[in-house]
Each structure stands twice: as structure tokens, then as C-alpha cells.
Design a protein around this motif. Sequence first.
Motif, PDB file in Angstrom:
ATOM      1  N   PRO A 138       0.822  -1.212   0.000  1.00 35.11           N
ATOM      2  CA  PRO A 138       0.000   0.000   0.000  1.00 35.11           C
ATOM      3  C   PRO A 138       0.855   1.260   0.000  1.00 35.11           C
ATOM      4  CG  PRO A 138      -0.829  -1.561   1.611  1.00 35.11           C
ATOM      5  CD  PRO A 138       0.481  -2.104   1.112  1.00 35.11           C
ATOM      6  N   ARG A 139       0.442   2.222  -0.782  1.00 37.84           N
ATOM      7  CA  ARG A 139       1.110   3.520  -0.820  1.00 37.84           C
ATOM      8  C   ARG A 139       0.384   4.424   0.157  1.00 37.84           C
ATOM      9  NH1 ARG A 139       0.685   0.898  -5.010  1.00 37.84           N
ATOM     10  NH2 ARG A 139      -1.242   1.780  -5.821  1.00 37.84           N
ATOM     11  N   GLY A 140       1.120   5.044   1.036  1.00 41.06           N
ATOM     12  CA  GLY A 140       0.497   5.886   2.043  1.00 41.06           C
ATOM     13  C   GLY A 140       0.050   5.077   3.250  1.00 41.06           C
ATOM     14  N   GLU A 141      -0.613   5.757   4.162  1.00 39.81           N
ATOM     15  CA  GLU A 141      -1.066   5.112   5.384  1.00 39.81           C
ATOM     16  C   GLU A 141      -2.274   4.221   5.116  1.00 39.81           C
ATOM     17  OE1 GLU A 141      -1.505   7.567   8.867  1.00 39.81           O
ATOM     18  OE2 GLU A 141      -0.120   9.043   8.023  1.00 39.81           O
ATOM     19  N   THR A 142      -2.413   3.203   5.942  1.00 39.75           N
ATOM     20  CA  THR A 142      -3.599   2.351   5.868  1.00 39.75           C
ATOM     21  C   THR A 142      -4.489   2.642   7.070  1.00 39.75           C
ATOM     22  OG1 THR A 142      -2.527   0.543   7.062  1.00 39.75           O
ATOM     23  CG2 THR A 142      -2.355   0.518   4.649  1.00 39.75           C
TER      24      THR A 142
END
Length: 157
Positions: A138-142
Motif C-alpha cells: 500500500p502507498r500511504g497510510e492504511t
Amino acid sequence: MTQRNFVLHPIGTVRSARSEPIDDGWDAVPARIELDPDQFAPEALFGLDSFSHAEIVFLFDQVPDEKIERGARHPRGNKDWPLIGIFAQRGKNRPNRIGVTVCRVLKVDGLSLHLEGLDAIDGTPVLDIKPVMEGFAPRGETAEPAWAQELMRGYWV
């Protein structure tokens, strides 16, 4: 919408000490995937042991038709958790019975892939194996709801 049907052929089988789909403690269960020798030679796994993790795609083949969920349910039947659509959870009673898990690669031995953290029972058909690459993470926060964190507390340990 035009519907197309696909035929999938398992590439291998899960071998595990666990024969029942118990919800928790999956990291404690040694597992391996044995590739089908009629379809593959050991070279199909060459290089996979240089990855720390692999994504395993498998079939929940023991879920009967009448248990398939197409709407919403309480995860694990727990009424303390909200009513959640089947596509907002990872339960086995999915419309196409497909499971996906990221596992630690322990070793490759011929046509066998030894793993930690495979939440599939003995005899489960395996549909695909993919290496986990940072570029596909995943790109960025989850983000996830509190009920999902609570559900996972004992899943792996």
C-alpha cells in the motif's frame, strides 16, 4: 453486464498439521505448498527464496454453497461487531471462495514451498503464488476499524 466463466486449475496443495478452519493461532502451524509435479518442475520456484514473503492465493474449497455470503454479516458471528458487507471482511464464506494471505517464506525445497502464517488447512487447493514486493505494498497510510483490530488480536499467535 456480460458474464464470463473461467476455469481455474490448482497449481498445488497445502500441507499442514491443521485440518480444521479454526480462526486463531495460524503462525504456530507449519505449512508448505506442494506444487503439482504434472504441471511444474522445481525451476518454477527458483528465486522465490530470495524474498522474505509470498502472497498465496487459494480456494476455500470446503465451504458449502449454502454457507456463501453475498450480503452482510457480523464478523465471526459476533453481534458485538457491526454488520459488515462480505467485501469489507476477509471471511472464508466469500462468493468465489478465494483466499489470499501474505506469508513468510522459510525455504524452498524442490517442489515444496515452506511457509509461516498460511491460514489454509491441509488439502487446500492453491491457485497462485506471488512474491511480495515493496512496490506493490500500500502507498500511504492504511486505516481499519477497531473491530478489525480486535478480530486479529489472536489470529497469528
